[in-house]
Scaffold this active site. Structure first.
Site, PDB file in Angstrom:
ATOM      1  N   HIS A 244       0.820  -1.215   0.000  1.00  0.00           N
ATOM      2  CA  HIS A 244       0.000   0.000   0.000  1.00  0.00           C
ATOM      3  C   HIS A 244       0.856   1.267   0.000  1.00  0.00           C
ATOM      4  O   HIS A 244       0.417   2.305   0.471  1.00  0.00           O
ATOM      5  CB  HIS A 244      -0.937  -0.001   1.210  1.00  0.00           C
ATOM      6  CG  HIS A 244      -1.936  -1.112   1.188  1.00  0.00           C
ATOM      7  ND1 HIS A 244      -2.680  -1.463   2.293  1.00  0.00           N
ATOM      8  CD2 HIS A 244      -2.324  -1.950   0.200  1.00  0.00           C
ATOM      9  CE1 HIS A 244      -3.477  -2.477   1.988  1.00  0.00           C
ATOM     10  NE2 HIS A 244      -3.283  -2.788   0.721  1.00  0.00           N
ATOM     11  N   GLU A 274      -3.396  -6.475  -9.419  1.00  0.00           N
ATOM     12  CA  GLU A 274      -2.034  -6.192  -8.981  1.00  0.00           C
ATOM     13  C   GLU A 274      -1.088  -7.139  -9.709  1.00  0.00           C
ATOM     14  O   GLU A 274      -1.349  -8.338  -9.797  1.00  0.00           O
ATOM     15  CB  GLU A 274      -1.916  -6.347  -7.459  1.00  0.00           C
ATOM     16  CG  GLU A 274      -2.862  -5.406  -6.723  1.00  0.00           C
ATOM     17  CD  GLU A 274      -2.883  -5.611  -5.219  1.00  0.00           C
ATOM     18  OE1 GLU A 274      -2.023  -6.352  -4.703  1.00  0.00           O
ATOM     19  OE2 GLU A 274      -3.763  -5.036  -4.561  1.00  0.00           O
ATOM     20  N   GLU A 370      -3.505 -13.323  -3.521  1.00  0.00           N
ATOM     21  CA  GLU A 370      -2.500 -12.283  -3.701  1.00  0.00           C
ATOM     22  C   GLU A 370      -1.256 -12.511  -2.841  1.00  0.00           C
ATOM     23  O   GLU A 370      -0.941 -11.711  -1.951  1.00  0.00           O
ATOM     24  CB  GLU A 370      -3.094 -10.900  -3.425  1.00  0.00           C
ATOM     25  CG  GLU A 370      -3.860 -10.771  -2.105  1.00  0.00           C
ATOM     26  CD  GLU A 370      -4.366  -9.360  -1.879  1.00  0.00           C
ATOM     27  OE1 GLU A 370      -3.559  -8.416  -1.919  1.00  0.00           O
ATOM     28  OE2 GLU A 370      -5.582  -9.215  -1.664  1.00  0.00           O
TER      29      GLU A 370
END
Length: 414
Positions: A244, A274, A370
């Protein structure tokens, strides 16, 4: 419910009410049909009956958005939704005028700031005093809980945090359609970013290309929506070490590791893409980490099926990394739920791929895969490696709704 004055042309201080209805204009199209909200409220009312709750008082952006369609902008002001056996009423600040009513399912009351705590007076006009009140322990602050107790004088408080979270975990067909559209928009942003990458450009320039492409695509697909908060985190070099990390003005150099992160927001619903990328070339050490993380990603996707628990999936991916001596480089859980969610609201914490979550996957749930490895600066292959797909759990497995390719064949660019 206590009568609330309609909007008036106030002529003096004495005329100023604590709250009123300002039903200005006509109702706008919501992101879902009324039948969708009726079904959600019906599900909530069953929860209230089962737990003996007479009035639910929600304060979080995610539950207010989920049950009413209205996604508020707080700027330090409280907002609410009150649901009883007969009423569904959003409570909004006067600064928003008639927009909350136009953009919500059900009724709306506007509170004024001409007297402190008119927010709670407006809520009390719907709930009354001395009732069994449901609230959200994961959102209501100690300060606001004290005001709830002072104004509503509840006979009992019942925490609805977990029950409402579990309702939100199971997506309706309409929600799944919305999430599929969001994943497609995220892919559009990914391709725009890929096209913008070259040596000498700044992270912010690449990020803007992706964001602009997504906003245009959202406006094309959803002409009646309100547009807000779509964003990109595009990171390079050392800036890839955290998932982030904010965008900077760092200039891309040949051989840089990159992290592509696109986040379209559609009517309160967040989706994400992503990808790990490299500028021009990838060195041997980096390629080994990248391919190992892709292996974990593919394993994880294969494990997401009905009957598997979040902890079980997590332990199997841990084993994959441990066998390769890489587990110490993992920095967070392997996935989370999607729906009414953003970087500053939401989070169905009961549906995360972590060791301490025993939730069993069921058809209709939506979850990401992820995995991420972070290699410290100064080490061969330094940087953060992450792939992210969105999966819908089906009756016999999963549906991967992320279509942008991963891996070095497509993502060594510029």
């Amino acid at each position: 419910m206590t009568a609330v004055p309609n909007y008036l042309n106030f002529t003096s201080a004495a005329d100023r009410p604590d709250f009123y209805r300002f039903h200005n204009g006509e109702k706008a199209p919501l992101q879902f049909a009324e039948s969708e909200y009726e079904a959600r409220i019906a599900g909530l009312r069953k929860i209230l009956i089962d737990q003996g709750v007479e009035a639910a008082v929600f304060t979080s952006m995610h539950n207010i958005s989920y049950y009413s369609g209205f996604t508020y902008c707080s700027f330090g002001r409280p907002y609410g939704l009150v649901v009883t056996a007969s009423d569904c009423v959003t409570i909004s600040a006067g600064i928003d005028a008639g927009q909350p009513w136009r953009r919500c399912y059900g009724d709306n009351i506007t509170y004024t700031d001409w007297q402190r705590d008119n927010f709670w007076r407006a809520i009390r006009s719907v709930t009354g005093e001395g009732k069994v009140i449901g609230f959200e322990s994961d959102h209501l602050t100690l300060l606001q809980q004290g005001k709830l107790e002072a104004f509503l004088k509840p006979a009992k408080l019942v925490d609805l945090y977990e029950a409402t979270m579990r309702q939100r975990m199971h997506k309706s067909p309409a929600e799944l359609e919305m999430i599929r559209a969001g994943a497609a928009v995220a892919d559009v942003g990914g391709y725009a970013i890929r096209d913008a990458i070259k040596e000498g450009v700044r992270e912010i320039d690449v990020a803007m290309a992706g964001r602009d492409a997504m906003e245009l695509e959202i406006a094309r697909r959803f002409p009646d929506a309100e547009y807000r908060d779509t964003w990109v985190w595009f990171q390079s070099g050392i800036n890839t070490d955290g998932a982030h990390n904010p965008v900077t003005g760092r200039v891309l150099q040949r051989g840089d590791i990159l992290s592509l992160n696109t986040f379209p927001m559609i009517s309160g619903y967040y989706t994400a893409l992503e990808r790990t990328m490299f500028v021009g070339e990838v060195d041997e050490a980096s390629l080994r980490y990248w391919e190992a993380n892709i292996g974990a990603h593919e394993l994880g996707i294969s494990l997401l099926k009905p009957g598997a628990s979040c902890a079980e999936v997590t332990h199997k991916i841990n084993e994959f990394f441990a066998e390769r001596g890489l587990l110490q480089y993992r920095s967070f859980g392997y996935g989370h739920s999607f729906g009414v969610l953003s970087h500053y609201y939401g989070r169905e914490a009961g549906l995360e791929l972590r060791e301490d979550i025993d939730t069993v996957l069921e058809p209709g749930m939506v979850i990401s895969m992820e995995p991420m490895l972070t290699i410290a600066d100064g080490q061969p292959g330094a940087g953060g490696y992450r792939e992210h797909d969105i999966l819908i759990i089906t009756e016999d497995g999963n549906e991967n709704i992320t279509k942008y390719p991963y891996g070095p064949e497509f993502n060594v660019v510029g």
